[in-house]
Design a protein around this motif. Structure first.
Motif, PDB file in Angstrom:
ATOM      1  N   ASN A   3       2.315  14.312 -46.103  1.00  0.00           N
ATOM      2  CA  ASN A   3       2.466  12.926 -46.524  1.00  0.00           C
ATOM      3  C   ASN A   3       2.268  12.032 -45.315  1.00  0.00           C
ATOM      4  N   ARG A   4       1.562  10.924 -45.512  1.00  0.00           N
ATOM      5  CA  ARG A   4       1.285  10.024 -44.410  1.00  0.00           C
ATOM      6  C   ARG A   4       1.943   8.670 -44.689  1.00  0.00           C
ATOM      7  N   VAL A   5       2.680   8.166 -43.701  1.00  0.00           N
ATOM      8  CA  VAL A   5       3.322   6.866 -43.836  1.00  0.00           C
ATOM      9  C   VAL A   5       2.285   5.787 -43.610  1.00  0.00           C
ATOM     10  N   VAL A   6       2.163   4.891 -44.572  1.00  0.00           N
ATOM     11  CA  VAL A   6       1.182   3.816 -44.495  1.00  0.00           C
ATOM     12  C   VAL A   6       1.806   2.554 -43.915  1.00  0.00           C
ATOM     13  N   GLU A   7       3.057   2.277 -44.292  1.00  0.00           N
ATOM     14  CA  GLU A   7       3.701   1.047 -43.850  1.00  0.00           C
ATOM     15  C   GLU A   7       5.209   1.257 -43.773  1.00  0.00           C
ATOM     16  N   ARG A   8       5.845   0.603 -42.797  1.00  0.00           N
ATOM     17  CA  ARG A   8       7.305   0.607 -42.656  1.00  0.00           C
ATOM     18  C   ARG A   8       7.780  -0.834 -42.526  1.00  0.00           C
ATOM     19  N   GLY A   9       9.040  -1.059 -42.877  1.00  0.00           N
ATOM     20  CA  GLY A   9       9.575  -2.405 -42.715  1.00  0.00           C
ATOM     21  C   GLY A   9      10.987  -2.517 -43.237  1.00  0.00           C
ATOM     22  N   LEU A  10      11.427  -3.768 -43.443  1.00  0.00           N
ATOM     23  CA  LEU A  10      12.767  -4.051 -43.947  1.00  0.00           C
ATOM     24  C   LEU A  10      12.673  -4.653 -45.337  1.00  0.00           C
ATOM     25  N   ALA A  11      13.568  -4.231 -46.203  1.00  0.00           N
ATOM     26  CA  ALA A  11      13.630  -4.749 -47.570  1.00  0.00           C
ATOM     27  C   ALA A  11      15.103  -4.871 -47.950  1.00  0.00           C
ATOM     28  N   ARG A  12      15.367  -5.311 -49.161  1.00  0.00           N
ATOM     29  CA  ARG A  12      16.734  -5.400 -49.674  1.00  0.00           C
ATOM     30  C   ARG A  12      17.036  -4.152 -50.492  1.00  0.00           C
ATOM     31  N   CYS A  13      18.250  -3.642 -50.329  1.00  0.00           N
ATOM     32  CA  CYS A  13      18.684  -2.475 -51.101  1.00  0.00           C
ATOM     33  C   CYS A  13      18.836  -2.880 -52.564  1.00  0.00           C
ATOM     34  N   PRO A  14      18.314  -2.086 -53.498  1.00  0.00           N
ATOM     35  CA  PRO A  14      18.445  -2.438 -54.911  1.00  0.00           C
ATOM     36  C   PRO A  14      19.876  -2.294 -55.426  1.00  0.00           C
ATOM     37  N   ARG A  15      20.730  -1.599 -54.685  1.00  0.00           N
ATOM     38  CA  ARG A  15      22.105  -1.380 -55.141  1.00  0.00           C
ATOM     39  C   ARG A  15      23.080  -2.411 -54.581  1.00  0.00           C
ATOM     40  N   CYS A  16      23.076  -2.578 -53.244  1.00  0.00           N
ATOM     41  CA  CYS A  16      24.076  -3.478 -52.632  1.00  0.00           C
ATOM     42  C   CYS A  16      23.457  -4.730 -52.021  1.00  0.00           C
ATOM     43  N   VAL A  17      22.145  -4.895 -52.059  1.00  0.00           N
ATOM     44  CA  VAL A  17      21.392  -6.047 -51.582  1.00  0.00           C
ATOM     45  C   VAL A  17      21.538  -6.250 -50.070  1.00  0.00           C
ATOM     46  N   ALA A  18      21.890  -5.200 -49.342  1.00  0.00           N
ATOM     47  CA  ALA A  18      21.922  -5.281 -47.886  1.00  0.00           C
ATOM     48  C   ALA A  18      20.518  -5.029 -47.349  1.00  0.00           C
ATOM     49  N   CYS A  42      25.039   1.488 -47.807  1.00  0.00           N
ATOM     50  CA  CYS A  42      25.646   2.196 -48.943  1.00  0.00           C
ATOM     51  C   CYS A  42      25.096   3.604 -49.134  1.00  0.00           C
ATOM     52  N   GLY A  43      24.018   3.980 -48.426  1.00  0.00           N
ATOM     53  CA  GLY A  43      23.475   5.320 -48.531  1.00  0.00           C
ATOM     54  C   GLY A  43      22.503   5.515 -49.684  1.00  0.00           C
ATOM     55  N   GLU A  44      22.186   4.470 -50.409  1.00  0.00           N
ATOM     56  CA  GLU A  44      21.261   4.553 -51.543  1.00  0.00           C
ATOM     57  C   GLU A  44      19.861   4.922 -51.048  1.00  0.00           C
ATOM     58  N   CYS A  45      19.211   5.847 -51.752  1.00  0.00           N
ATOM     59  CA  CYS A  45      17.827   6.222 -51.450  1.00  0.00           C
ATOM     60  C   CYS A  45      17.035   6.037 -52.741  1.00  0.00           C
ATOM     61  N   TYR A  46      16.260   4.973 -52.809  1.00  0.00           N
ATOM     62  CA  TYR A  46      15.517   4.605 -54.012  1.00  0.00           C
ATOM     63  C   TYR A  46      14.036   4.873 -53.758  1.00  0.00           C
ATOM     64  N   SER A  47      13.340   5.427 -54.768  1.00  0.00           N
ATOM     65  CA  SER A  47      11.898   5.628 -54.610  1.00  0.00           C
ATOM     66  C   SER A  47      11.204   5.423 -55.948  1.00  0.00           C
ATOM     67  N   GLU A  48       9.947   4.995 -55.868  1.00  0.00           N
ATOM     68  CA  GLU A  48       9.108   4.919 -57.062  1.00  0.00           C
ATOM     69  C   GLU A  48       7.692   5.299 -56.667  1.00  0.00           C
ATOM     70  N   ASP A  49       7.029   5.952 -57.601  1.00  0.00           N
ATOM     71  CA  ASP A  49       5.659   6.408 -57.373  1.00  0.00           C
ATOM     72  C   ASP A  49       4.692   5.519 -58.127  1.00  0.00           C
ATOM     73  N   SER A  50       3.520   5.307 -57.526  1.00  0.00           N
ATOM     74  CA  SER A  50       2.489   4.509 -58.191  1.00  0.00           C
ATOM     75  C   SER A  50       1.230   5.363 -58.327  1.00  0.00           C
ATOM     76  N   ARG A  51       1.097   6.030 -59.464  1.00  0.00           N
ATOM     77  CA  ARG A  51      -0.110   6.804 -59.786  1.00  0.00           C
ATOM     78  C   ARG A  51      -0.225   6.875 -61.314  1.00  0.00           C
ATOM     79  N   GLU A  62       8.704  15.839 -53.182  1.00  0.00           N
ATOM     80  CA  GLU A  62      10.023  15.720 -52.549  1.00  0.00           C
ATOM     81  C   GLU A  62      10.110  14.412 -51.783  1.00  0.00           C
ATOM     82  N   LEU A  63      11.317  13.910 -51.684  1.00  0.00           N
ATOM     83  CA  LEU A  63      11.544  12.685 -50.914  1.00  0.00           C
ATOM     84  C   LEU A  63      11.411  12.987 -49.431  1.00  0.00           C
ATOM     85  N   LEU A  64      11.035  11.976 -48.680  1.00  0.00           N
ATOM     86  CA  LEU A  64      10.969  12.143 -47.227  1.00  0.00           C
ATOM     87  C   LEU A  64      12.359  12.442 -46.679  1.00  0.00           C
ATOM     88  N   GLU A  65      12.407  13.222 -45.646  1.00  0.00           N
ATOM     89  CA  GLU A  65      13.666  13.536 -44.986  1.00  0.00           C
ATOM     90  C   GLU A  65      13.912  12.463 -43.923  1.00  0.00           C
TER      91      GLU A  65
END
Length: 147
Positions: A3-18, A42-51, A62-65
């Motif tokens: 798996n190749r990482v295309v982009e990294r950054g900061l976003a809001r957590c969908p659970r606690c909005v941090a 909060c430790g939330e790990c959210y993912s969605e696939d686009s295909r 599998e999710l990234l470690e």
């Protein structure tokens, strides 16, 4: 398959909005992307696939470690912290109360000794001051009443 990482950054957590970390990962030769959000608070790990749906049903990825973080912050035992703080306050209050009690006892002792010395002081001062200073002044009452 790597798996190749295309982009990294900061976003809001969908659970606690941090503020959380996000990555876009290229998931294979078909060009599918996976969006992952990892919240450090909060430790939330959210993912969605686009295909396409047909491929999404057939492929499991599998999710990234993620590297371990120190967060989420370890929980604080607020009851014990409050007990400790209350114990310090009680101890300081007791010492202050003891100081006040000792000071009051000293003041009472000084007052008692000064009351005992007062008649002797009056006898020594009486010959040198005018008599009206030491006697009680008699107020002349007139016929008026009230204030």
């Amino acid at each position: 398959m790597v798996n190749r990482v295309v982009e990294r950054g900061l976003a809001r957590c969908p659970r606690c909005v941090a503020v959380a970390d996000y990555v876009f990962v290229e998931t294979g030769p078909d060009g599918g992307l996976r969006y992952e959000v990892r919240c450090r608070k909060c430790g939330e790990c959210y993912s969605e696939d686009s295909r396409e749906m047909a491929e999404a049903l057939a492929v499991t990825v599998e999710l990234l470690e993620w590297p371990p973080d120190r967060e989420p912050v370890p929980e604080v035992d607020w009851r014990e912290r409050a007990r400790d703080t209350a114990a310090v306050v009680v101890a300081r209050t007791r010492t202050e109360a003891e100081r006040m009690r000792d000071g009051l006892a000293r003041a009472r002792a000084q007052l008692a000794s000064s009351r005992a010395e007062l008649p002797d002081l009056v006898q020594r001062v009486r010959p040198t001051v005018p008599p009206q200073w030491l006697g009680r002044m008699q107020l002349k009452r007139s016929g008026q009443t009230g204030g």
